[in-house]
Motif scaffolding. Structure first.
Motif, PDB file in Angstrom:
ATOM      1  N   PRO A  40       2.168   1.973  -1.002  1.00 23.24           N
ATOM      2  CA  PRO A  40       2.959   2.985  -1.973  1.00 23.24           C
ATOM      3  C   PRO A  40       2.648   4.317  -1.347  1.00 23.24           C
ATOM      4  O   PRO A  40       1.830   4.756  -0.747  1.00 23.24           O
ATOM      5  CB  PRO A  40       2.012   2.697  -3.129  1.00 23.24           C
ATOM      6  N   GLU A  41       3.482   5.165  -2.022  1.00 24.93           N
ATOM      7  CA  GLU A  41       3.419   6.697  -1.726  1.00 24.93           C
ATOM      8  C   GLU A  41       2.131   7.248  -2.306  1.00 24.93           C
ATOM      9  O   GLU A  41       1.953   6.900  -3.462  1.00 24.93           O
ATOM     10  CB  GLU A  41       4.678   7.387  -2.173  1.00 24.93           C
ATOM     11  N   THR A  42       1.464   8.117  -1.823  1.00 26.30           N
ATOM     12  CA  THR A  42       0.270   8.976  -2.482  1.00 26.30           C
ATOM     13  C   THR A  42       0.608  10.432  -2.209  1.00 26.30           C
ATOM     14  O   THR A  42       0.867  10.814  -1.013  1.00 26.30           O
ATOM     15  CB  THR A  42      -1.106   8.422  -1.640  1.00 26.30           C
ATOM     16  N   ILE A  43       0.388  11.258  -3.445  1.00 29.46           N
ATOM     17  CA  ILE A  43       0.152  12.697  -3.376  1.00 29.46           C
ATOM     18  C   ILE A  43      -1.452  12.961  -3.311  1.00 29.46           C
ATOM     19  O   ILE A  43      -2.025  12.486  -4.163  1.00 29.46           O
ATOM     20  CB  ILE A  43       0.937  13.002  -4.627  1.00 29.46           C
ATOM     21  N   ASN A  47      -5.676  17.545  -0.016  1.00 28.55           N
ATOM     22  CA  ASN A  47      -5.425  17.616   1.127  1.00 28.55           C
ATOM     23  C   ASN A  47      -4.084  18.213   1.691  1.00 28.55           C
ATOM     24  O   ASN A  47      -3.795  18.241   2.802  1.00 28.55           O
ATOM     25  CB  ASN A  47      -5.753  16.374   2.152  1.00 28.55           C
ATOM     26  N   GLY A  48      -3.304  18.319   0.497  1.00 24.58           N
ATOM     27  CA  GLY A  48      -2.108  19.414   0.765  1.00 24.58           C
ATOM     28  C   GLY A  48      -0.759  18.255   1.333  1.00 24.58           C
ATOM     29  O   GLY A  48       0.171  18.987   2.123  1.00 24.58           O
ATOM     30  N   VAL A  49      -1.076  16.868   1.015  1.00 27.92           N
ATOM     31  CA  VAL A  49      -0.026  16.199   1.678  1.00 27.92           C
ATOM     32  C   VAL A  49       0.570  15.282   0.729  1.00 27.92           C
ATOM     33  O   VAL A  49      -0.241  14.551  -0.179  1.00 27.92           O
ATOM     34  CB  VAL A  49      -0.428  15.546   2.946  1.00 27.92           C
ATOM     35  N   ARG A  50       1.800  14.595   0.779  1.00 24.29           N
ATOM     36  CA  ARG A  50       2.468  13.422   0.497  1.00 24.29           C
ATOM     37  C   ARG A  50       2.391  12.434   1.460  1.00 24.29           C
ATOM     38  O   ARG A  50       2.767  12.765   2.437  1.00 24.29           O
ATOM     39  CB  ARG A  50       3.530  13.775  -0.210  1.00 24.29           C
ATOM     40  N   LEU A  51       1.844  11.295   1.243  1.00 21.68           N
ATOM     41  CA  LEU A  51       1.368  10.398   2.419  1.00 21.68           C
ATOM     42  C   LEU A  51       1.962   8.939   2.340  1.00 21.68           C
ATOM     43  O   LEU A  51       1.950   8.517   0.940  1.00 21.68           O
ATOM     44  CB  LEU A  51       0.034  10.361   3.016  1.00 21.68           C
ATOM     45  N   GLN A  52       2.195   8.162   3.178  1.00 24.40           N
ATOM     46  CA  GLN A  52       2.444   6.646   3.092  1.00 24.40           C
ATOM     47  C   GLN A  52       2.113   5.949   4.415  1.00 24.40           C
ATOM     48  O   GLN A  52       2.162   6.857   5.537  1.00 24.40           O
ATOM     49  CB  GLN A  52       3.908   6.431   2.934  1.00 24.40           C
ATOM     50  N   PHE A  53       1.379   4.908   4.217  1.00 20.70           N
ATOM     51  CA  PHE A  53       1.191   4.265   5.497  1.00 20.70           C
ATOM     52  C   PHE A  53       2.186   3.106   5.661  1.00 20.70           C
ATOM     53  O   PHE A  53       2.544   2.277   4.766  1.00 20.70           O
ATOM     54  CB  PHE A  53      -0.285   3.616   5.326  1.00 20.70           C
ATOM     55  N   ALA A 116     -10.688  11.731  -0.156  1.00 20.65           N
ATOM     56  CA  ALA A 116      -9.221  11.436   0.324  1.00 20.65           C
ATOM     57  C   ALA A 116      -8.529  10.501  -0.855  1.00 20.65           C
ATOM     58  O   ALA A 116      -8.987   9.588  -0.919  1.00 20.65           O
ATOM     59  CB  ALA A 116      -8.790  10.862   1.716  1.00 20.65           C
ATOM     60  N   ILE A 117      -7.533  10.985  -1.462  1.00 23.63           N
ATOM     61  CA  ILE A 117      -6.996  10.136  -2.425  1.00 23.63           C
ATOM     62  C   ILE A 117      -6.429   8.779  -2.074  1.00 23.63           C
ATOM     63  O   ILE A 117      -6.757   7.786  -2.430  1.00 23.63           O
ATOM     64  CB  ILE A 117      -5.975  10.717  -3.337  1.00 23.63           C
TER      65      ILE A 117
END
Length: 153
Positions: A40-43, A47-53, A116-117
């Motif tokens: 899932p996407e994570t905000i 750390n100032g990012v929207r991320l996904q693996f 880190a969320i």
């Protein structure tokens, strides 16, 4: 701790890529590198990012990083077009020990450890290597990303 003990506690986690948008990054990686599963996407405002693996057919994991704004640590990479392949990340059992090892090998920390969320609040820290690439340490040795399959189109 000996070098062998340090090496035994380092687990490759992912390669970080800076993208303009997660949607565009997913589309390009699915087509080019055959990514077949996404978390899932994570905000992560810390750390100032929207991320996904995403994970490819060989099991290599890529982290897409979309800056949340101009103060994001990866914003300049996106603007300049440099460091788009941004970092290599390892999960470690003891961030303090792993960081001391990198510092002794002349790697420079970019900041102090931060939660880190995407890793349940585990501490992360980034370093610039003497070869001028970025290494991320994640104090979450047992963390497992949960991927959902890409739907066939």
């Amino acid at each position: 701790m000996t070098l062998a003990n340090i090496a035994d506690s380092w687990i490759f986690d992912h390669l970080g890529l800076v993208v303009k948008s997660l949607e565009r990054g997913r589309s390009a990686l699915e087509a080019s590198l055959l990514i077949r599963g996404w978390t899932p996407e994570t905000i992560d405002p810390v750390n100032g990012v929207r991320l996904q693996f995403g994970r490819d057919l060989a099991g290599v994991v890529y982290e897409l990083l979309e800056p949340l704004g101009e103060d994001s640590p990866v914003h300049q990479a996106l603007v300049s077009g440099r460091n788009i392949l941004n970092h290599v990340a390892y999960r470690v059992s003891d961030l303090t020990v792993a960081a001391a090892h990198l510092k002794a090998a002349k790697n420079t920390p970019t900041s102090t450890p931060k939660p880190a969320i995407a890793y349940g609040g585990a501490q992360i820290q980034f370093f610039v290597s003497p070869l001028n690439f970025i290494i991320e340490l994640i104090e979450a040795p047992t963390h497992q990303h949960i991927f959902s399959p890409v739907e066939a189109s």
